[in-house]
Structure formats: C-alpha cells, structure tokens
Motif scaffolding. Structure first.
Motif: not given
Length: 511
Positions: A375-381, A446-460
């Motif tokens: 969530i931090m990764f997706l919410a901040s640059t 450079p922000n990789y929203p897909i990769g970070n979003g996928l990991n957020l969904a997987a952990q949930s």
C-alpha cells in the motif's frame, strides 16, 4: 488398542503413558512393526525430555548446517541473474523488451514439471545421494551460464537449472521431516529457508565484491558472478556427499539408543503407523497430493511466492528506480539490509510457531505487514517511503517457505504422502514464481503499479485463505471427534488402515 493413555494436548512433545518397560513400550525400545499410538492418534510412549533435547541438539548440529548452505547457494544461483542485470547482462546478450522476463520464466517451466517427480525420486534414491547430486548439477550449470552468448543458450541453461533445482527445496523439507517432530519442524525449516533472504543479502554483497575484480580466468563483469558462485556450489555439493545421511538408522553419529529414540518420536505422532519409512505406494502418493489442507496451503504458497520471487529477482531493479543516481555497487549494497531483516523475521516467527505448535495463524498474520508495505509503495513515489516499504514487506514475505512446508508435513501421516504433499506445495509455489517473472514489466516502470498491485492482491488472498482454512479445520475436527473410530476401522486389514492416511477416522487436522 487395549492400552489406555492420558493425552496432554498442551504438551505435544511430552505425551505420557503409565506403562512400564516390561510391557515393551519404553522410548528407546525397538518397536519395528508396531504402532506407537492408539486408534485416536494419542502417543503410547513416554519420552525423557532431557534425552530428547540432547538428541535434537545433535540432529541440529549434523543436519541443519549442511542443508542450509546447500539451499543458500541454490537460492543465490537462482537469483543472481538479478545482480547480473545491473552489471550489463541484458546489454551483452542484446536483450530487449520482454526478453529478460522470458529468461526468468523458462526456469520455472522445468521447475514446475519436475517438482513432484523430484521429490518422489528423493524418497526412492535417498536424500543423502539425491540432495548432493542435484546441488552438483545446478552448480555446474551455474558455471555454464557464465558462457552463454545469446537468449537461446541463456534459456536452455536456465531450463536445465530449473530441472536440477526442482528437488532442492521440497527435498530438504522432506528430508528434515524424517528427523523432527511436527512442532519442531517449522523452526528447523526456517533455519534453511532463511537462506532465501540471506541469499538475497549475501548475493548482493558477493556480487558487489566480485564486480570489483578485473577478471576471473577468461570471464569478465557479470559472467564472473556465475563462474565464482557456481564453483562454490560444486564444492559444497561434493562435501555434502560425505556429510549427509539418509535417515536416523544410517547415521553413524547416533548411538543405537539414539536411533531408536529418533524413530519412536516420529511414530508416536503418526496414527496407525508401524514404520516411519514406508514403501512407495500410489494410493498414499495421491493422499498427499489430494489432501484438502495440502491443496489450500499450496494455494497460499503460490500466492506467497509471487511476492518472494518477485523480491528476489527485482529487488535490485526496484532499488535502482528508487536511487537511480547511485553507483551499481551502491545499488547492490542497498538490497542487503531488507533481506537481513527478512531472515531475522523468519527465525522469530517460526520459533514462535515451534513453541505453540501452530502454523496457519502465522501464515495469515505474516501477510499483514506485506499488505501495508505494498500500500505504501502504491500510495507514494517518495524514495525514502518506498525504501522503508521494502523493509516492511521483508518482515512478512519470506515466512511462508518454512510455515507452508511444515503445515503440509504436519497434516499427512505416511512418509510417502509427506513426500508428495511437500512436492505439491513447492510445485504450486513455483507456479507463483513463474507469475512473478511477469509481474514487473519494462513498460510498467518506474513505479511498477501492476507488479505492486498484484503483490497486494496476492497477500490479501493469503489472509482470506488462512482464515477460511482455520474455520474449516476446526469444524472438520469436531466432526471427526464424533466418530466411532473402532467401528469404522472394524474389519479393515492393517494395509488398508495404513493406506487411509489422513482419512483415518482417528486423525485430526493440525493448524
């Protein structure tokens, strides 16, 4: 059985039976061909806690260091391509677009294909030969990777590397289940699984040190990483041919009494089991694969490996996007602290799992900091926020390796079912691994929203699955407790009772 026992559920490693040695049920008696539990799975043996502690310390000393070092370099040899990427691997092989992801994913194709067959082969050949042999194979192939010249040869070597590495993680987990009680296993698995984040940390340090060299023989730059690390792996593999022993009965460093104690400890936890190491049986292989807790836990491991493998392969790349102006060596070094924290978290969480004899709750709780981190990764640059997020993610991401393998090992009965259950779990994990290779795509930086979003969904999903699994195991255990075990076993031969495995009416799920 006609014997009566008092079962203390709060102390699974110290089950007592008021029974004298004259009845043939002392902890160091030879009980070949005899069960060590009653029909409800309660131990018929009393073990001297001091003798058990001495035995476990000796097993720890002889078994853990060798398998931990093998797995450390197994993981380094797998993940060092991420360090090589920073040092010009893509440029030298003229990789463009998705070529790097293709080189990563082909490794997992062979890994998945050979996962269960490798674990079964480990049982048939014996871990003392199988584990060193596979380590020798992937050490040689790591050296060979230093001489690849194009994407075709890179993919071919990575495919073969995956084939040899397929049996290492499940093979070690299965091997250690031959030595440790259910409650002890998670922490001992943690002692080698922690080599995954340490491999990330040590791999970064080692790569940065190697890259300071002008050359190593005829190889230069990133090629030196594979050549040197592969040679170290070959040396460890040759040493492990001498140091590893298949099972307690063949351990020259155990006395006869210690061997019997080691065997009886395991039998006392396995309902209906008369031999700890049974013969290969197709029915029991399927019991391990089709076990509902094994399948649910394997799904958790699949989701967890999306994050773990993603961190391993792309941590250097993520650090580069956070600190683009740092030198390559400095970027390598910045990957080290989060992995060290991850290794520490593995020990803390799995030590607690050992002392409480619980695994499922820690699998679910470990997902929470990872969710927060993504969530931090997706919410901040902001670079500092994102680097802090990597640390938070590392505290929970790596815990599943030991917990999931210990969970599936605890919820089967026979040795054969345990080998196929662990193989299934790791196979699912590597499906997650192949997904992770496509999580961080070049067009996403450079922000990789897909990769970070996928990991957020997987952990949930991990958190949801663990809650659901806990509720189901509780309900099914209550259903099993209402059964008339003697009536359900009446008329069945010994062979049929043994083949029941987790379908035995006296078996209970271990959360």
């Amino acid at each position: 059985m006609a014997h009566t026992s008092s079962y203390d559920n709060s102390k699974p490693t110290a089950v007592h039976l008021e029974m004298g040695p004259e009845q043939g049920f002392e902890d160091k008696a030879d009980l070949s061909g005899q069960a060590a539990t009653d029909e409800h799975g309660h131990s018929l043996l009393h073990f001297d806690p001091a003798a058990e502690r001495r035995l476990v310390r000796k097993i720890d000393l002889y078994i853990v260091p060798t398998v931990a070092m093998l797995y450390l370099f197994c993981f380094i040899d797998r993940a060092n391509i991420g360090n090589a990427r920073l040092a010009g691997f893509e440029k030298d092989l003229h990789l463009t677009g998705l070529d790097y992801n293709k080189v990563l994913s082909v490794f997992y194709i062979s890994y998945i294909i050979f996962e269960i067959p490798s674990t079964v082969a480990c049982k048939i050949l014996g871990p003392g030969w199988f584990l060193p042999g596979t380590a020798l194979g992937f050490g040689i192939l790591t050296v060979a990777f230093a001489f690849v010249r194009d994407i075709q040869t890179a993919c071919a070597v990575r495919f073969l590397l995956g084939m040899f590495e397929a049996g290492m993680l499940p093979g070690i987990a299965y091997y250690m289940s031959r030595w440790y009680r259910r409650s002890e296993l998670a922490f001992r698995l943690a002692l080698y699984v922690m080599m995954a984040p340490l491999g990330g940390a040590f791999g970064g340090l080692l790569a940065s040190a190697i890259l300071r060299l002008d050359s190593f023989g005829s190889v230069h730059t990133w090629k030196m990483i594979f050549a040197i690390e592969g040679i170290v792996t070959i040396g460890l593999a040759l040493l492990s041919f001498v140091t590893l022993t298949d099972r307690p009965e063949t351990a020259r460093w155990l006395s006869h009494e210690e061997k019997l104690l080691a065997i009886n400890r395991l039998k006392s936890e396995r309902v209906g089991t008369t031999e700890v190491l049974d013969r290969m049986d197709t029915k029991k292989v399927l019991r391990g694969i089709l076990n509902p807790v094994v399948l649910a836990t394997s799904w958790v491991f699949l989701l967890a490996c999306i994050t773990v493998q993603g961190l391993s392969f792309f941590a250097p790349t993520i650090i580069r996007t956070i600190y683009p102006n740092a030198t390559v060596v400095h970027q390598q070094l910045l990957t080290v602290p989060p992995f060290v924290l991850g290794a520490t978290a593995i020990l803390v969480v799995n030590f607690t799992s050992w002392k409480t004899d619980k695994r499922n709750i820690y699998m679910g709780v470990s997902a929470l900091p990872v969710i927060v981190g993504y969530i931090m990764f997706l919410a901040s640059t902001n670079a500092k926020v994102r680097y802090a997020a990597v640390f938070i993610i590392a505290t929970g991401a790596f815990n599943s390796g030991a917990l999931c393998n210990a969970q599936v090992a605890a919820n089967v009965v026979s040795d054969t079912a345990r080998s196929s259950a662990i193989g299934t779990n790791v196979m699912f994990g590597n499906i997650g691994g192949i997904i992770s290779t496509w999580a961080f795509l070049p067009g996403d930086k450079p922000n990789y929203p897909i990769g970070n979003g996928l990991n957020l969904a997987a952990q949930s999903l991990i958190l949801i699955t663990c809650v659901g699994m806990a509720l189901w195991m509780t309900m099914d255990n209550k259903r099993r407790q209402r059964k008339d075990v003697a009536a359900e076993l009446s008329g069945l031969s010994h062979e049929k009772i043994v083949d029941l495995d987790w379908r035995h009416p006296g078996f209970e799920w271990r959360p």
